[in-house]
Enzyme design. Structure first.
Site, short mmCIF file in Angstrom:
data_model
loop_
_atom_site.label_atom_id
_atom_site.label_comp_id
_atom_site.label_asym_id
_atom_site.label_seq_id
_atom_site.Cartn_x
_atom_site.Cartn_y
_atom_site.Cartn_z
N HIS A 72 -9.31 -22.72 -4.63
CA HIS A 72 -8.11 -22.26 -5.33
C HIS A 72 -8.23 -22.40 -6.84
CE1 HIS A 72 -6.49 -22.81 -1.26
NE2 HIS A 72 -5.65 -21.86 -1.59
N GLU A 86 -7.67 -8.59 2.55
CA GLU A 86 -7.86 -8.24 1.14
C GLU A 86 -8.62 -6.93 0.95
OE1 GLU A 86 -8.21 -11.26 2.37
OE2 GLU A 86 -6.74 -12.44 1.26
#
Ligand code: TPP
Ligand code: MG
Length: 801
Positions: free
Chosen positions: A600, A533
């Site tokens: 999540h 990322e």
């Protein structure tokens, strides 16, 4: 260390340099002496720079001494069009290129807002930048410039930006639209020079980027300046095998593999440095294979920075070695040995250089201090006028330090004159002193605040509003299908747009926004990346700085934290720290707020809005709003994060026909439901729960007004929420962040920022998720995040108050 073979090697390398450069011997000698002069000049800057700090003229200093010769060599191979993403040791490189000069260097050291051309007094010394965008926001002629991306202090932070600056060359080389990019690239021939200290290679950024560059095959030239230390910690405690080139062996390119090419060279060996860089840089320029130069045996004659003394942690043997192997000393010996200069010539040069630096330093100091001293005279005169003897005595004491200081600061003027006003409350010049201070403050304060966002014509806030058009037969589609159609048309129309991330190329992202589009628009524009990322964000950042329009995907909002350092330290500060010289209109696309479980379902909006001042943060409630925001962002020059609602991809939406034209203005909330009893302020997925609660509250006789803020940065520029509050006199801020996070941010903006407290009948409230991370599955969600029943309960209580 091997001391002997040095001089033996010299003759052949000397010949090699002379031959390669195709220079006559005379011209060669002149150029080598000019190089030595540059090394001396830069060293003198370091020596005097340190003195300026130690005598109180500057706050802090970090210098490039001990790294001069290598930088002079690498500047030879830095061509117009190339980019640098480096760190604070690069002053000689910058002087040698001519993108920095000594007077300006000292202006930055003094934090002179009027004369520091790299950061307008905002950044520490030796943090350079050149113009990438002009005042109108258009990209400059980068092909014919030396391009220095604005430096940051966090170690290794420059690596990920460097990857992007290099990778943009791949994009330009493979583009079918080269003609449109003629001011940005010459067929992707541009190399990004990325400098880093030996100890900083311990950071994850370094390893992530070396791996990514090896996979991508981008023209990234990494220069590791190895001086054996990261402040006091030696290489043996930093790097496996005590050597970055040894540790990286597995990354080396071999026949039939990808990877990087690795060179080692000594930092004091002028001829070998020239030879090695010439070979390596032209190799990466031609082939786009990344190269790494491990530049060994560098020194730090004055230690790390002005904050400490290296005698505390280096042995006397090491210090002695550093003196002997000082690169400038070695270059001098080499010049004499090879009869390129005489002792007399060198001594004259050394004297001349000392004088030159002193004069330039003094010029910078005078430019900086004169206007401050003039203000002192003006202010002190006002403070002394019209007073009786006793008061005059008090004033003289209060301004004594200010008047006699050799290096007064602006803040000293404010302090002294405010004290005068506090102590002599009947001062006859009270108003004149206040006016003087106000005017001075108004004059100076903007220098410290400007350019957080683009302020020129390409400010994203100036993008014209174009409403969506819904013809009678407008199709109703799933949210992800709206996005998919949008991206398809966008990639057809705009060759500067690129999209990439984990699982974005082949399968078209985990929610099918790009499904089928890689085949249609090419794997050079829509592609997969590794799970990395931080460098996905850096890759996009560097591309955006070179005039491309990347949309980089972070698969889930929770994983944005991996890239937060780059977002916060580099992207969000770029325009500000370069004093408006550079912009990165990068779009980071992600999805979040609600799914399942601890990793999540995060919605850390408080973290994000507070870490990303300098970026825009868009939180669209559905995919049509998201598309309108993408359109707006693509017309401006500001960086943005856009968070799509994870639970919105399968909700039905009507798709406008002007899909790539309509815009959603940033900082303008939308009223989703009008009501008279209470204002509910929220954004994103939470709005669906609120809408559900509002229907049930309506049945209970409570009429809610629901406002979608749409963007958290900027926040309700025109104070529309206040208009609603004036009507309802009750307000609640709801989101899925922790208590004190995003909801508290909205509360502060409205209650304090908009003066909302004056219109409250009952205390304003926030309602958020719990302090812990959201637990797994639907019940975990119900008990962790705000739910409909909770909203109904809190609003009912507020109505009963
Ligand atoms: C992320 C981060 N951690 C710590 C620091 C403080 N710091 C500044 S320079 C430095 C040492 C860097 O050493 P090296 O990479 O070898 O470069 P050198 O200064 O030796 O040229 C440290 C720890 C920082 N700037 N950034
Ligand atoms: Mg070091």
């Amino acid at each position: 260390m091997n001391f002997d073979p040095y001089f033996c090697q010299m003759e052949s390398t000397l010949d090699a340099v002379a031959n390669q450069d195709m220079l006559s011997f005379e011209a060669f000698r002149n150029s080598v002496i000019a190089d030595y002069r540059m090394a001396l000049l830069s060293r003198e800057v370091s020596l005097l720079g340190r003195r300026e700090v130690l005598t109180g003229k500057a706050k802090f200093g970090i210098f490039g001494d001990g790294k001069e010769v290598a930088q002079i060599a690498l500047a030879k191979f830095f061509q117009k069009g190339d980019f640098r993403s480096g760190y604070y040791r690069d002053q000689t490189f910058m002087f040698a290129l001519g993108v920095a000069n000594i007077e300006d260097y000292f202006s930055q050291l003094y934090s002179d807002v009027y004369n520091d051309p790299y950061s307008g007094g905002k950044n520490m010394n030796a943090h350079f930048a050149t113009e990438f965008v002009n005042k109108k926001g258009a990209w400059s002629d980068l092909v014919n410039s030396y391009n220095i991306s604005a430096d940051i202090a966090p170690t290794a932070g420059q690596m990920v930006r460097g990857l992007g600056l290099a990778f943009a060359s791949n994009c330009f080389r493979s583009s079918k639209h080269k003609a449109q990019f003629s001011n940005l690239s010459n067929n992707g021939n541009e190399v990004c020079f990325c400098t880093i200290g030996d100890a900083s290679t311990s950071e994850g950024h370094f390893w992530e980027v070396v791996n990514a560059a090896g996979v991508l095959q981008a023209p990234l030239a990494i220069f590791v300046y190895d001086d054996g230390y990261g402040i006091s910690v030696p290489t043996t405690l930093q790097t496996t095998k005590g050597s970055i080139s040894e540790a990286l062996k597995g990354m080396e390119i071999e026949k039939g593999t990808n990877g990087i090419k690795i060179y080692t060279v000594k930092g004091w060996d002028y001829a070998a440095l020239c030879e090695t860089f010439e070979e390596g840089i032209s190799f990466t320029r031609d082939t786009h294979t990344p190269v790494l130069f491990h530049i060994q045996e560098m020194t730090q004659p004055q230690g790390h920075s002005t904050s400490g003394s290296h005698e505390r942690y280096k042995t006397s043997e090491r210090l002695q070695w550093e003196r002997e192997w000082d690169c400038n000393k070695k270059m001098r010996e080499w010049l004499l040995l090879n009869e390129l200069a005489t002792e007399d010539i060198l001594q004259d040069l050394e004297t001349e250089v000392k004088r030159e630096v002193r004069v330039l330093k003094l010029a910078a100091w005078e430019k900086y201090i004169t206007p401050i001293k003039e203000k002192i005279v003006e202010g002190v005169q006002l403070a002394q006028q019209g007073l009786n003897e006793a008061d005059l005595k008090i004033v003289m004491e209060l301004v004594h330090e200010l008047v006699h200081s050799r290096e007064p600061l602006k803040r000293d003027i404010f302090r002294a004159l405010h004290l005068v006003l506090e102590k002599i409350t009947h001062h006859p010049n009270k108003k004149a002193i206040r006016d003087f201070l106000d005017a001075y403050y108004q004059q100076e304060a903007p220098f410290y605040s400007k350019d957080l966002y683009n302020e020129g014509p390409l400010s994203t806030l100036n993008v014209s509003v174009v409403d969506p058009i819904y013809p009678a037969d407008a199709p109703t589609l799933n949210g992800y299908e709206v996005l998919n159609h949008y991206f398809d048309v966008l990639f057809e129309q705009n060759p500067a747009v690129y999209a990439f991330g984990e699982d974005l190329g082949n399968i078209g992202d985990v929610n099918q926004g790009f499904a089928g589009l890689q085949i249609k628009h090419g794997a050079d524009r829509i592609f997969d990346t590794g799970i990395r990322e931080q460098s996905i964000i850096g890759q996009a950042h560097g591309m955006a700085m070179r005039g491309l329009r990347p949309i980089a995907e972070i698969q889930y909002l929770d994983y944005l934290l991996y890239g937060l350092q780059t977002l916060s330290d580099d992207i969000a500060t770029l325009h500000y720290r370069s004093n408006g010289l550079q912009s990165s209109p990068v779009i980071i696309r992600t999805r979040g707020h609600r799914l399942e479980g601890i990793f999540h379902s995060g919605s850390p909006m408080g973290v994000i809005v507070n870490a990303l001042r300098g970026m825009f943060v868009c939180v669209p409630r559905n995919m049509v709003q998201a598309v309108g925001m993408y359109n707006t962002l693509l017309l401006g020059n500001d960086p943005a994060l856009l968070i799509e609602c994870l639970n919105g991809y399968r909700l039905k939406e009507t798709m406008p026909s002007n899909i790539t034209e309509f815009t959603v203005p940033l900082g303008k909330p939308e009223i989703l439901k009008e009501g008279n009893d209470i204002t509910i302020v929220s954004y994103g997925s939470t709005l669906r729960i609120i809408e559900d609660a509002a229907i049930r509250l309506n049945d209970m006789g409570i009429d809610c007004e629901i406002i979608d803020v749409q963007t958290l940065l900027p926040f309700d520029i025109n104070h529309q929420i206040l208009v609603s509050l004036k009507k309802t006199n009750r307000i609640i801020f709801i989101d899925e962040d922790v208590p004190g996070g995003g909801s508290a941010y909205m509360y502060q903006q409205v209650i304090e920022g908009q003066g909302g407290y004056r219109w409250l009948d009952v205390a304003a409230r926030t309602l958020s998720a719990k302090s812990h991370r959201p637990a797994f599955a639907s019940d975990g969600d119900y008990f962790s995040k705000p739910n409909t029943e909770e909203i109904i309960k809190v609003i009912s209580e507020m109505m009963a108050e």
